[in-house]
Design a protein around this motif. Structure first.
Motif, short mmCIF file in Angstrom:
data_model
loop_
_atom_site.label_atom_id
_atom_site.label_comp_id
_atom_site.label_asym_id
_atom_site.label_seq_id
_atom_site.Cartn_x
_atom_site.Cartn_y
_atom_site.Cartn_z
N VAL A 1 -5.78 -3.46 1.32
CA VAL A 1 -6.77 -2.31 1.56
C VAL A 1 -6.67 -1.25 0.50
N ILE A 2 -5.55 -0.79 0.32
CA ILE A 2 -5.12 0.39 -0.56
C ILE A 2 -5.37 0.21 -2.01
N MET A 3 -5.28 -1.16 -2.40
CA MET A 3 -5.35 -1.69 -3.95
C MET A 3 -6.77 -1.44 -4.53
N GLY A 4 -7.75 -1.55 -3.80
CA GLY A 4 -9.19 -1.23 -4.06
C GLY A 4 -9.39 0.21 -4.69
N PRO A 5 -9.06 1.33 -3.58
CA PRO A 5 -9.28 2.50 -3.82
C PRO A 5 -8.31 3.17 -4.89
N THR A 6 -7.24 2.71 -4.92
CA THR A 6 -6.18 3.13 -5.88
C THR A 6 -6.17 2.95 -7.18
N ILE B 1 -5.24 6.34 1.64
CA ILE B 1 -3.57 6.90 1.80
C ILE B 1 -3.48 7.29 3.32
N ILE B 2 -4.22 7.84 3.81
CA ILE B 2 -4.01 8.21 5.47
C ILE B 2 -3.98 6.71 6.33
N SER B 3 -5.12 6.13 6.03
CA SER B 3 -5.39 4.95 6.92
C SER B 3 -4.25 3.97 6.98
N THR B 4 -4.02 3.45 5.73
CA THR B 4 -2.99 2.47 5.74
C THR B 4 -1.46 3.05 6.21
N THR B 5 -1.15 4.14 5.81
CA THR B 5 0.10 4.47 6.10
C THR B 5 0.36 4.64 7.80
N LEU B 6 -0.95 5.23 8.19
CA LEU B 6 -0.63 5.64 9.85
C LEU B 6 -0.71 4.02 10.35
N TYR B 7 -1.70 3.06 9.91
CA TYR B 7 -1.60 1.77 10.47
C TYR B 7 -0.26 1.06 10.49
N VAL B 8 0.47 1.04 9.40
CA VAL B 8 1.48 0.32 9.34
C VAL B 8 2.69 1.00 10.25
N ALA B 9 2.64 2.25 10.03
CA ALA B 9 3.74 3.08 11.11
C ALA B 9 3.52 2.74 12.33
N MET C 1 8.36 -1.44 5.35
CA MET C 1 6.83 -1.83 5.19
C MET C 1 6.10 -0.61 4.82
N LEU C 2 6.15 0.72 4.80
CA LEU C 2 5.69 1.52 4.45
C LEU C 2 6.04 1.86 2.84
N ALA C 3 6.97 1.17 2.40
CA ALA C 3 7.47 1.38 0.90
C ALA C 3 6.56 0.52 0.28
N TRP C 4 5.97 -0.60 0.76
CA TRP C 4 5.00 -1.66 0.10
C TRP C 4 3.69 -0.79 -0.18
N ILE C 5 3.49 0.12 0.77
CA ILE C 5 2.32 0.93 0.12
C ILE C 5 2.26 1.53 -1.13
N SER C 6 3.37 2.26 -1.55
CA SER C 6 3.53 2.81 -2.66
C SER C 6 3.52 1.74 -3.82
N THR D 1 21.11 7.28 7.42
CA THR D 1 19.83 7.48 6.94
C THR D 1 18.84 7.77 7.70
N SER D 2 17.74 8.77 7.55
CA SER D 2 17.03 8.87 8.64
C SER D 2 15.67 7.86 8.48
N ASN D 3 14.90 7.85 9.38
CA ASN D 3 13.67 7.10 9.43
C ASN D 3 12.47 7.59 8.59
N THR D 4 12.51 7.71 7.31
CA THR D 4 11.63 8.21 6.44
C THR D 4 11.02 7.03 5.76
N THR D 5 9.73 7.50 5.08
CA THR D 5 8.94 6.60 4.59
C THR D 5 8.59 6.90 3.13
N LEU D 6 8.29 5.77 2.49
CA LEU D 6 7.95 6.20 0.85
C LEU D 6 6.42 5.75 0.74
#
Length: 550
Positions: free
Chosen positions: A95-100, A196-204, A215-220, A545-550
């Motif tokens: 989903v994020i590939m088309g826009p970016t 950027i917002i919709s894909t990150t929120l969905y995966v989270a 899985m969030l790192a895959w978005i980047s 490590t804390s639970n952070t995302t990329l």
């Protein structure tokens, strides 16, 4: 065992078949039933242990075999759940590939649109610059309206994102005027902000805690991969910017198909819409639990509604020191990110390659930068997990300073008649180093930190506002790029990027905190109690490590 099943089912009914007013009481009752359930299980195990000593060895073997079967079955459930999470997450990444792809499109389309020709549209330098700027300046609008779209459903948010992206690409592909191209680029920019917002929120919301960072790192990674694909399209279809736009549109078409056939609604959104039965059913699917099996207490806890305080004064939380200080730090970090030239290089890769003295096809050079950026994004998750936020950011800034300074000096000497027999190797090495090392720190780390540095009560507002400001900076740098090029020449522009990168390193050393290994509460307390210049001393490399995302 029948009693245990009945109690599990009763706990589910108590949790979901109650009104909102008694929801918390129901949760407590469900937890008590779960404890009773555990006691029964423990008692049954004790009885089994006693029976084991009183029975024959054959009975003991049966009991051991049954326990091993249960363990194997639970592992199978977890494996099935993880496979399903990976499948859906990868679909969301499409989903994020088309826009970016919009980031890289202007780099490959602008040289064709501005070249002299008689059979198609031709843009002048100012129009070509606005084509790139239009997308960047509209990304904040997409981010700001994403909350309205996502309130209708996470799946609907993804669908609207892909539909807007498809509309943008089709508009560009069928353009008969400069104004239509501009409209298409504006629509594409809005789709980027939405994605950027919709894909990150969905995966989270669907990923287990253990796998959420990955899985969030895959978005980047997908975003950088999409830019590389556009550069490849530009090389294959050098003289056909319409066909490149059509190829990009296909990714949005595939995304729409995946949304309709593969991607479900998130359990947490269903829960918040008072649809508990559907939420539990979907959560079981994401965790690999069969439909006929009762949900474990861990799954019920994931679906536990969050208690909200009444009459919460949002403004009071926004003006707290724990909100203002990190906001100033993150906006400053994004300023150095954007004005060090990162997005200027992405949007103008082909032109920059052509004017940097690199003796290769500029489209091939753009592809090489895309490959370097993709490889660096694959390494970023591991680097950040091991070394935290400050060290990769400092190394990134230093590397950017060295590479841009070296390229600036090289071009300055060439422009003043100095003969350098390097066959174009030096500018290639400088550009590749700049792209690679900037991705490891300056490009990714700010987006990582913006997800963790703000207090929970204002995270949504300040995170969205910070990202919006970042893309405003991006639009400014892209718009003024031609004027800076005329004023400074290419060697002066690269020197400017080097100076900003170096000042950014000083900023990181003095003010950027280390958030690795700290809980969100610890980060909030750190900003509430410590002075800004004391913040960097808080983090120590090697902590958990804390639970952070990329």
């Amino acid at each position: 065992m029948t009693n245990v099943m009945d109690i599990n089912n009763a706990s589910e009914r108590i949790l979901f078949d109650t009104s909102d007013a008694n929801k918390q009481t129901a949760i407590n009752n469900a937890n008590e039933l779960t404890n009773i359930n555990n006691n029964i299980v423990n008692n049954q195990m004790d009885i089994s242990n006693i029976s084991e000593h009183m029975s024959t060895g054959r009975h003991a073997d049966k009991i051991t075999h049954k326990m091993e079967s249960n363990i194997a079955e639970e592992k199978k459930w977890k494996r099935n759940g993880l496979v399903y999470q990976i499948l859906v997450s990868l679909s969301v990444n499409v989903v994020i590939m088309g826009p970016t792809m919009s980031f890289g499109y202007s780099a490959v389309a602008e040289p064709v649109m501005t070249a002299p020709k008689t059979d198609d549209l031709q843009l002048d330098a100012v129009q070509a610059n606005w084509m790139a700027t239009a997308t960047a300046i509209c990304i904040p609008f997409g981010s700001l309206i994403s909350s309205l779209v996502l309130s209708r459903g996470r799946k609907n948010g993804l669908f609207v994102t892909s539909l807007v992206s498809l509309t943008g690409w089709v508009t560009i592909c069928t353009s008969n005027s400069y104004e239509q191209i501009l409209i298409g680029r504006i629509i594409s920019g809005i789709s980027v902000g939405l994605s950027i917002i919709s894909t990150t929120l969905y995966v989270a919301e669907i990923a287990e805690t253990k796998w959420r960072d990955t899985m969030l790192a895959w978005i980047s990674i997908s975003s950088n991969f999409s830019i590389l694909i556009v550069y490849i399209f530009g090389y294959i279809f050098k003289d056909n910017w319409r066909l490149v736009a059509m190829m990009c549109a296909l990714f949005s078409v595939v995304a729409i198909v995946l949304i309709l056939l593969v991607i479900p609604e998130t359990p947490l959104w269903l829960r918040d819409q008072n649809r508990p039965e559907e939420a539990l059913k979907m959560m079981k699917k994401f965790r690999g639990i069969p439909k006929d099996q009762p949900a474990p207490a861990k799954v019920l806890f994931e679906l536990k509604p969050q208690l909200q305080k009444k009459n919460q004064n949002l403004l009071r939380h926004l003006i707290k020191r724990s909100s203002i200080v990190p906001f100033v730090i993150m906006v400053s970090f994004f300023f150095f990110q954007q004005f060090s030239g990162l997005y200027v290089v992405i949007y103008n890769a082909v032109e920059i390659m052509d004017k940097s003295g690199i003796r290769v096809d500029p489209y091939i050079g753009a592809i090489l930068t895309g490959v370097a950026r993709l490889i660096a994004s694959l390494l970023t998750a591991g680097v950040s997990r091991k070394y935290g936020r400050r060290i990769p950011s400092m190394v990134s800034g230093i590397g950017m300073t060295i590479s841009m300074s070296g390229l600036s000096l090289y071009l300055f000497l060439i422009e003043n008649g100095t003969v350098i027999s390097d066959n174009g190797i030096i500018p290639v090495a400088c550009i590749m180093l700049y792209v690679f090392i900037s991705t490891l720190g300056f490009l990714v780390i700010p987006f990582v930190m913006v997800c963790e540095i703000y207090p929970s009560k204002v995270k949504d507002i300040l995170s969205g506002l910070t990202v919006a400001i970042a893309y405003v900076f991006s639009a400014i740098t892209i718009k003024i790029y031609p004027d800076m090029l005329k004023l400074m020449n290419m060697h002066g522009l690269f020197l400017f990027f080097a100076i900003i990168s170096f000042v950014g390193v000083i900023f990181i050393v003095l003010f950027l905190p280390e958030t690795k290994g700290k809980s969100l509460r610890e980060i909030e307390d750190m900003f509430s109690k410590k002075k800004v210049f004391e913040l960097p001393m808080e983090g120590v490399v090697g902590e958990k490590t804390s639970n952070t995302t990329l």
